[in-house]
Write a protein that holds these residues in place. Structure first.
Motif, PDB file in Angstrom:
ATOM      1  N   ASP A 192       0.725  -1.045   0.154  1.00  0.00           N
ATOM      2  CA  ASP A 192       0.354   0.286  -0.337  1.00  0.00           C
ATOM      3  C   ASP A 192       1.118   1.150   0.100  1.00  0.00           C
ATOM      4  OD1 ASP A 192      -2.421  -0.955  -0.020  1.00  0.00           O
ATOM      5  OD2 ASP A 192      -2.595  -1.192   2.133  1.00  0.00           O
ATOM      6  N   ALA A 195       2.355   2.042  -3.408  1.00  0.00           N
ATOM      7  CA  ALA A 195       1.792   2.244  -4.649  1.00  0.00           C
ATOM      8  C   ALA A 195       1.592   4.008  -4.357  1.00  0.00           C
ATOM      9  CB  ALA A 195       0.302   1.511  -4.747  1.00  0.00           C
ATOM     10  N   ALA A 230       1.287  -3.770  -7.080  1.00  0.00           N
ATOM     11  CA  ALA A 230       0.621  -2.755  -6.488  1.00  0.00           C
ATOM     12  C   ALA A 230       1.087  -1.435  -7.312  1.00  0.00           C
ATOM     13  CB  ALA A 230       1.544  -2.991  -5.272  1.00  0.00           C
ATOM     14  N   VAL A 231       2.206  -1.027  -7.669  1.00  0.00           N
ATOM     15  CA  VAL A 231       3.060   0.151  -7.990  1.00  0.00           C
ATOM     16  C   VAL A 231       2.636   0.588  -9.564  1.00  0.00           C
ATOM     17  CG1 VAL A 231       4.954   1.086  -8.915  1.00  0.00           C
ATOM     18  CG2 VAL A 231       5.205   0.334  -6.821  1.00  0.00           C
ATOM     19  N   ALA A 234      -0.643   1.972  -9.973  1.00  0.00           N
ATOM     20  CA  ALA A 234      -0.879   2.936  -9.225  1.00  0.00           C
ATOM     21  C   ALA A 234      -0.192   3.656 -10.671  1.00  0.00           C
ATOM     22  CB  ALA A 234       0.109   3.026  -8.142  1.00  0.00           C
ATOM     23  N   ARG A 271      -9.309  -2.012  -8.824  1.00  0.00           N
ATOM     24  CA  ARG A 271      -7.675  -1.298  -8.936  1.00  0.00           C
ATOM     25  C   ARG A 271      -8.133  -0.605 -10.209  1.00  0.00           C
ATOM     26  NH1 ARG A 271      -2.527  -2.257  -5.788  1.00  0.00           N
ATOM     27  NH2 ARG A 271      -3.364  -3.758  -4.021  1.00  0.00           N
TER      28      ARG A 271
END
Length: 426
Positions: A192, A195, A230-231, A234, A271
């Motif tokens: 988290d 991100a 996750a990055v 984002a 996402r």
């Protein structure tokens, strides 16, 4: 060893240099804003400013009933289950904007999860622009972390709490503080935070960051791969309007995610769909939803997991405007529950049904949603032990509160009766 790995992740993502400049800029702003502090009147206690957003009385009662049910579990020997359920209620309370209720509930959690609840409240207040309240909640979370270290809690628990604390620091603009803490956190808890940092990255750093993401996935390390993805999600949000970069990231994510289990792949698609949804790009969301649905349909699940996954996919289909397909999946999920009910352990039945009910509510199918919620309540009440009954009732009350459905007096009375009947054996 873990500290070296997490620090390497930080440097590898190419975020330190631009963020150092950002930290300097924010620090300068803080100095300027502090000028003349001596002339200011003393500020009131920040937590006194926490207020609950307007919410219908029935929905507030559902949240209260949920926390009451969770809190009836005795701490000994059920502190882990009790605290986890209580923290889940705090999360729902915050999603409905009940900051004061979240503060009061968080204080009643017995273990380290009290700290993660305070950190969640701090993030909520930071996002609302209430910096003073966020800092006070952050201090409460830090106190719990210090207690956890003194009590020699398992390392992953302290790391998870520290990761939440670092996220709050980041949200409040304390870049140096967030980065210093990150070096102490295991990579497994960093998704988290990395991100969040990616969303602040400079546009000119994209190529170097993308190359580093590829390298991290190439290491074969599960946690580094999950963090890199996750990055990537984002960055997909950050550069969505750049068609070439968006396409590159989508192609990379759907290739690099192969080591991840299907539920984490669905998380990533959720996402990406949210990114597309924010731009009104339903077509892009439909493509990604179709891809993950095809993959999910190929997995061999237990009945309860297949039912829950069908509901998650239905929610995605609703978000991209494919309500007919969504309703087909929900109907299939209910048919599967009817056919396989006896093979599903009673402690898992309500958990399988709740997401189906939530999806029906999201689709505007009020009667179907209420019917499935009622079934979930009854299935959750069947176990002779009160611990699983309390957990199911707490989760179902939260889901009902968030759904916004209006319940009749009989339904409310039934849930109150189940809560009142919670007692030994646990």
């Amino acid at each position: 060893m873990k500290h070296t790995q997490s620090a390497a992740t930080l440097f590898a993502l190419g975020l330190l240099a631009p963020l150092a400049l950002l930290a300097c800029g924010r620090a300068e702003s803080a100095v300027l804003s502090s000028q003349g502090d001596e002339a200011r009147a003393p500020e009131p206690e920040p937590l006194a400013a926490l207020v609950d957003a307007p919410l219908a009385a029935q929905r507030k009662r559902l949240l209260e009933l949920s926390f009451e049910a969770a809190s009836k579990m005795p701490s000994a020997p059920h502190v882990k289950n009790r605290s986890r359920a209580q923290e889940g209620v705090v999360s729902a309370v915050l999603r409905l904007g009940q900051a004061r209720q979240a503060l009061e509930a968080s204080a009643q959690i017995d273990n380290w999860r009290r700290g993660t609840a305070y950190a969640a409240l701090a993030l909520h207040e930071a996002a609302a622009g209430h910096a003073a309240a966020a800092r006070r909640c952050l201090a409460l979370a830090q106190e719990v972390h210090a207690e956890a270290l003194e009590q020699d809690e398992q390392e992953w628990r302290a790391d998870r709490l520290l990761a939440r604390i670092s996220q709050v620091k980041w949200a409040l603009g304390d870049i140096e503080g967030a980065l210093a803490l990150e070096r102490e956190i295991d990579a497994a808890e960093l998704a988290d935070l990395v991100a969040a940092k990616a969303r602040d990255a400079a546009a000119e750093d994209y190529e170097a960051q993308f190359a580093e993401l590829e390298r991290l996935v190439g290491t074969g390390d599960f946690n580094l791969t999950r963090n890199a993805l996750a990055v990537g999600a984002a960055l997909h949000d950050r550069f969505y309007d750049n068609e070439a970069r968006r396409a590159q990231l989508e192609a990379w994510i759907t290739t690099a995610w192969k080591p991840l289990p299907i539920d984490l792949r669905i998380d990533l698609v959720e996402r990406i769909v949210a990114n597309a949804e924010a731009r009104g790009d339903a077509a892009r969301g439909r493509e990604m939803t179709a891809l993950v649905a095809q993959l999910a349909d190929q997995v061999s699940w237990t009945p309860e997991l297949r039912i829950a996954v069908q509901a998650r996919l239905a929610k995605l289909l609703l978000r991209v405007g494919q309500s007919e397909l969504a309703l087909q999946r929900l109907g299939a999920a209910l048919d599967l529950f009817s056919a396989e009910r006896e093979r599903i352990f009673d402690v898992f039945r309500a958990g399988a049904l709740r997401p189906v009910a939530e999806a029906y509510a999201a689709a505007g199918q009020t009667d179907a949603a209420l019917s499935v919620f009622r079934l979930a309540v009854e299935e959750g009440a069947l176990n002779p032990n009160s611990r699983p009954k309390a957990e199911d009732l707490a989760a179902t009350c939260c889901a009902l509160a968030e759904s916004g459905l209006v319940l009749d007096d009989e339904f409310m009375a039934r849930m109150e009766a189940i809560s009142n009947g919670l007692a030994a054996p646990w």
